[in-house]
Design an enzyme around this catalytic site. Structure first.
Site, mmCIF file in Angstrom:
data_model
loop_
_atom_site.group_PDB
_atom_site.id
_atom_site.type_symbol
_atom_site.label_atom_id
_atom_site.label_comp_id
_atom_site.label_asym_id
_atom_site.label_seq_id
_atom_site.Cartn_x
_atom_site.Cartn_y
_atom_site.Cartn_z
ATOM 1 N N GLU A 5 14.515 -15.366 0.391
ATOM 2 C CA GLU A 5 14.824 -16.448 1.316
ATOM 3 C C GLU A 5 13.935 -17.661 1.068
ATOM 4 O O GLU A 5 14.231 -18.766 1.535
ATOM 5 C CB GLU A 5 14.637 -15.985 2.771
ATOM 6 C CG GLU A 5 15.630 -14.932 3.232
ATOM 7 C CD GLU A 5 15.274 -14.390 4.620
ATOM 8 O OE1 GLU A 5 14.280 -14.896 5.215
ATOM 9 O OE2 GLU A 5 15.976 -13.480 5.097
ATOM 10 N N ASP A 58 0.829 -1.198 0.000
ATOM 11 C CA ASP A 58 0.000 0.000 0.000
ATOM 12 C C ASP A 58 0.870 1.257 0.000
ATOM 13 O O ASP A 58 1.886 1.317 0.714
ATOM 14 C CB ASP A 58 -0.898 -0.029 1.247
ATOM 15 C CG ASP A 58 -1.927 1.084 1.259
ATOM 16 O OD1 ASP A 58 -2.754 1.141 0.331
ATOM 17 O OD2 ASP A 58 -1.902 1.897 2.209
#
Length: 563
Positions: A269, A218
């Site tokens: 990751e 956002d």
């Protein structure tokens, strides 16, 4: 903050571990409070979403973008977050979230979670601590507090204005003010503070460990701010914003590169890497910062959303964004509607205007949908044609719940029922966004039109919603829902190389492009039928946005898919 760790869900064991799945995905935005209500309290919830997963499967979407579901006072529709690592009790529990994401993955649908990093809620434990702490404290440094001006420090630090109207500074009673670029209940976080950065990295891991496949970020362009004293005036901010050169002190700053590089390291990751798409209302030439592979990787393109239904405009926008994708290595993002704008079935029915329905749309909303007159049939016809044009393009398509039903905007909402802060803080200027957030109609003859088991709905549903209900449209071979289902099923056959070739046509209202595999999309943007170009005479018509009564004519405001 909640720090419960779940049993890890590895989406790669449920879905193919494709790191590029997002590049041409059809993503369906769920505004949870208005999608489906399982317990009958009038508020959509996570169990309601889980129960409707078969609908999403039949629709044919690849992913769900879930608007905020966090604990919130709903000062701004859930974008005022109390706790970034929990679920709003009105929507369910963390266990309900785990059940929902497992069911989505089991159905072959990925999940993109909304994350709101620019501001928290004023009920967030950090902000409560800040208010209880003295000026200059570490607690206040997580937010943006400044001394007031004047002899008694009672004047705001600057004349900055909130996006929702009024001052962007709120006094706290001790001579200091805090910054809120949105509602006062949404204090801006200080992204120069290391603790803020680290905590959001922990939040990204928290939801990624639960199986979230990506994030919609956002107001991604607003996190970094130049707060050098003296603060620049509102007029200076506007001047630099209009210049569009990236020098605005509050938007699109260089520091964002470092922030999002840290996010990218966390995304990577995971296997497959988590994805992200930036909501960045910046000039098209400035979107590179967010779409780079070292950053969020994708950024919303709102260009078609803002465009008139016009062949030349659509052509230029597609060309520009295809070039952008090639330069960044990202993929395009195409969108017509979301929770912040007038639904495109209504925009396209408003009188033609060079602002693509925005200004005139406000006039229409303020009149309760009475003036100027909306041509609903034309609006839906254009919306269907534009949708088929969009769904053939290379890149990802972002769809907003209800657009597959051809839902119009709900203009006539009583003031007492409205919820959007932009309506209350900008009265007479903004009517608010409630009209595109009314709960969906699932069944024509059921309480709350099937939204829930009771008549309750947190925003009033008009009687005419019945004609747009899912159960009626699912049984109609010519309905908008049926068209979306067919298009999304066929769309997977278009998803080869991310390119297109324009087909030269000698008519200003016609636009045609070809995709790999022999697919061709042809649109008539004009208001009159046009003789079908001879090059299309022998091609197989697979899908059209409207009826084709004469095989020699392409009807007005109609798109055809050929194979």
């Amino acid at each position: 903050m909640t720090t419960i760790r779940p049993t890890t869900i590895d989406a790669g064991t449920v879905l193919a571990a494709d790191p590029d799945w997002w590049r041409q995905a059809a993503v369906y935005q769920v505004y949870p409070r208005s999608f489906a209500d399982a317990n009958g309290d009038g508020i959509g919830d996570l169990r309601g979403i889980t129960a409707r997963i078969p609908y999403l499967v039949e629709l044919g979407v690849d992913a769900v973008w879930l608007s905020p579901f966090y604990p919130s006072a709903l000062a701004d529709g859930g974008y005022d977050v109390d706790d970034y690592r929990d679920v709003d009790p009105k929507l369910g529990t963390l266990a309900d979230f785990d059940e929902m994401i497992a069911a989505l993955h089991g159905a072959g649908i990925r999940l993109i979670a909304d994350i709101v990093p620019n501001h928290s809620s004023d009920r967030h434990e950090w902000f409560r601590e800040a208010l209880a702490s003295p000026p200059g404290s570490a607690a206040r440094d997580r937010y943006i507090f400044r001394d007031g001006e004047g002899p008694d420090r009672s004047e705001p630090p600057s004349d900055w204005e909130s996006i929702f109207g009024g001052s962007a500074w709120q006094p706290v009673g001790d001579g200091q003010f805090y910054l809120h670029l949105f509602a006062p209940e949404q204090p801006d976080l200080n992204w120069a503070n290391r603790q803020v950065r680290d905590d959001f990295l922990a939040t990204i891991r928290f939801w990624s460990d639960r199986g979230v496949d990506g994030f919609r970020v956002d107001v991604a362009h607003a996190l970094a701010k130049d707060l050098t004293y003296p603060l620049r005036s509102h007029a200076e901010l506007e001047q630099t914003r209009l210049a569009g050169d990236g020098s605005h002190p509050l938007w699109d700053r260089e520091e964002l590169d470092e922030i999002y590089a840290e996010w990218r390291a966390v995304f990577d990751e995971y296997d497959p890497p988590r994805t992200a798409v930036a909501e960045a209302w910046v000039a098209p030439t400035r979107r590179h910062r967010y779409a780079a592979p070292t950053s969020l990787g994708q950024a919303f393109n709102f260009d078609l959303l803002r465009a008139n239904f016009d062949a030349a405009e659509f052509h230029e926008i597609v060309d520009r964004n295809m070039a952008f994708a090639a330069e960044t290595g990202s993929s395009n993002t195409w969108v017509f509607s979301n929770h912040d704008v007038i639904r495109h079935a209504t925009r396209y029915g408003l009188p033609d205007d060079d602002t693509a329905g925005y200004d005139i749309g406000k006039q229409w909303l303020f009149s309760g949908g009475v003036s100027p007159a909306v041509d609903a049939a034309r609006g839906l016809r254009r919306a269907r044609a534009a949708t088929l044009f969009l769904l053939g393009l290379p890149g990802s398509a972002y769809l907003y719940q209800g657009e597959e039903l051809g839902l119009p905007e709900v203009a006539d909402i009583p003031d007492t029922a409205r919820q959007d802060p932009s309506f209350f803080r900008n009265a007479g200027v903004e009517i608010g966004r409630d009209g595109c957030r009314v709960p969906l109609p699932w069944a024509a003859d059921a309480p709350s039109y099937g939204f829930g088991p009771t008549d309750a709905a947190h925003l009033p549903q008009p009687e005419w919603f019945a004609q747009y209900a899912v159960d009626l449209q699912a049984a109609d071979p010519n309905s908008t829902l049926t068209m979306y289902r067919r298009a999304l099923a066929l769309r997977h056959e278009l998803q080869g190389p991310e390119n297109l070739a324009w087909i030269a046509l000698d008519h200003p209202d016609l636009l045609a492009y070809q995709r790999p595999g022999g697919w061709t999309i042809l649109t008539n943007f004009g208001d009159a039928p046009v003789p079908l170009p001879s090059a299309f005479a022998d091609r197989e018509q697979v899908l059209s946005s409207g009826p084709i009564d004469d095989a020699a004519l392409l009807p007005a405001e109609t798109t055809i898919w050929y194979r």
